[in-house]
Design an enzyme around this catalytic site. Sequence first.
Site, PDB file in Angstrom:
ATOM      1  N   GLU A  56      -5.153  -8.625   0.603  1.00 50.08           N
ATOM      2  CA  GLU A  56      -5.989  -8.180   1.718  1.00 50.08           C
ATOM      3  C   GLU A  56      -7.418  -7.969   1.218  1.00 50.08           C
ATOM      4  O   GLU A  56      -7.631  -7.360   0.177  1.00 50.08           O
ATOM      5  CB  GLU A  56      -5.518  -6.852   2.328  1.00 50.08           C
ATOM      6  CG  GLU A  56      -4.286  -6.923   3.186  1.00 50.08           C
ATOM      7  CD  GLU A  56      -3.983  -5.586   3.851  1.00 50.08           C
ATOM      8  OE1 GLU A  56      -4.939  -4.825   4.162  1.00 50.08           O
ATOM      9  OE2 GLU A  56      -2.800  -5.290   4.067  1.00 50.08           O
ATOM     10  N   GLU A 115       0.816  -1.219   0.000  1.00 48.67           N
ATOM     11  CA  GLU A 115       0.000   0.000   0.000  1.00 48.67           C
ATOM     12  C   GLU A 115       0.853   1.273   0.000  1.00 48.67           C
ATOM     13  O   GLU A 115       0.719   2.138   0.882  1.00 48.67           O
ATOM     14  CB  GLU A 115      -0.975   0.002   1.178  1.00 48.67           C
ATOM     15  CG  GLU A 115      -1.958  -1.152   1.147  1.00 48.67           C
ATOM     16  CD  GLU A 115      -3.049  -1.038   2.207  1.00 48.67           C
ATOM     17  OE1 GLU A 115      -2.949  -0.139   3.072  1.00 48.67           O
ATOM     18  OE2 GLU A 115      -3.999  -1.843   2.160  1.00 48.67           O
TER      19      GLU A 115
END
Length: 326
Positions: free
Chosen positions: A229, A35
């Site tokens: 995720e 991320e």
Amino acid sequence: GGFRNRDTVSWFADYAALMAQEFGDRVTMWSTFNEPWCYAYLGHAAGVHAPGLRDAWSAVTVAHHQLLAHGLAVQAMRAERNGLALGIVINPSNIVAEGSPTADDDEMRTIDGIHNRWWFDATLTGEYPADVIERYGPLAEAVQPGDNETIAQPLDWMGINYYFDILVRQADDPTADWPQYPTVTGTTESPTRPVHTDMGWPITPDGFTELLVRLHRDYPNLPPLYITENGVAYDDPVVDGRCHDVRRIDYLDRHLRATLDAIDAGVDIRGYYQWSLLDNFEWALGYDKRFGIVHVDFDTLERTPRDSAYWYRDVIRDHGLPTYTG
């Protein structure tokens, strides 16, 4: 200065090479970053995560230096050891106009460029989106000749972290900026939907399929994907030794089905990882938001599997989704 400092790029590559040297005989699958958008923009432009800055130049510089460090790290790890599967984990979202008044198309495209195309274009095509570079102007002065070629190293896989589509509308103040998207003005997030997660995020499983299919369509050299995720925060309490979290089961069921729909549409998805096993420390939110399929009492550290844990166990055991009616 962290990744505002270009020297950090080479230091990160040295670190990555050391990791490959020390652990590569046991760990064969690696991600350089997780991320990077969050660290760059939420940390340096919006100031909601560490280091808590509100400076557009810093955010864009960090966004570039992370990707340059990614490219150098991939080179360094491959030079250190053969047989490693190397990738990067991105957290893309559809950018969807919702509500009234409708957001400006140019601003929507810029948001998509910052949140999505910046990362995929650079790693997979060797070029940043031209429209974003033009919007940024001097903010993107960190990009130097030869950087793009370094960033675009061949990848063995990519990770996708997905939670929700970003729903946007025109801001009440046409001059208002949106700090986490530098140069974007007059645009803001839509109000929270009646049904949402404890994070205030909308629930958009159809958008998950659309996003995965879009990546497959737009990037012919897209490597195999792993959903690294996907999950949801709900604070369902333990009562008499049980934790009934029907909403989490519904969320996971719908997003696993969305993943299967993407596979049916031709997307090469090799794995899915639910976030998360345990209630954990969640960025700047600390222990306030609970993503775990196992409830953790943070005072006693007692762990109680939620109903979703047993449901997810059965999904894994049976190699498929049960008939679920919500």
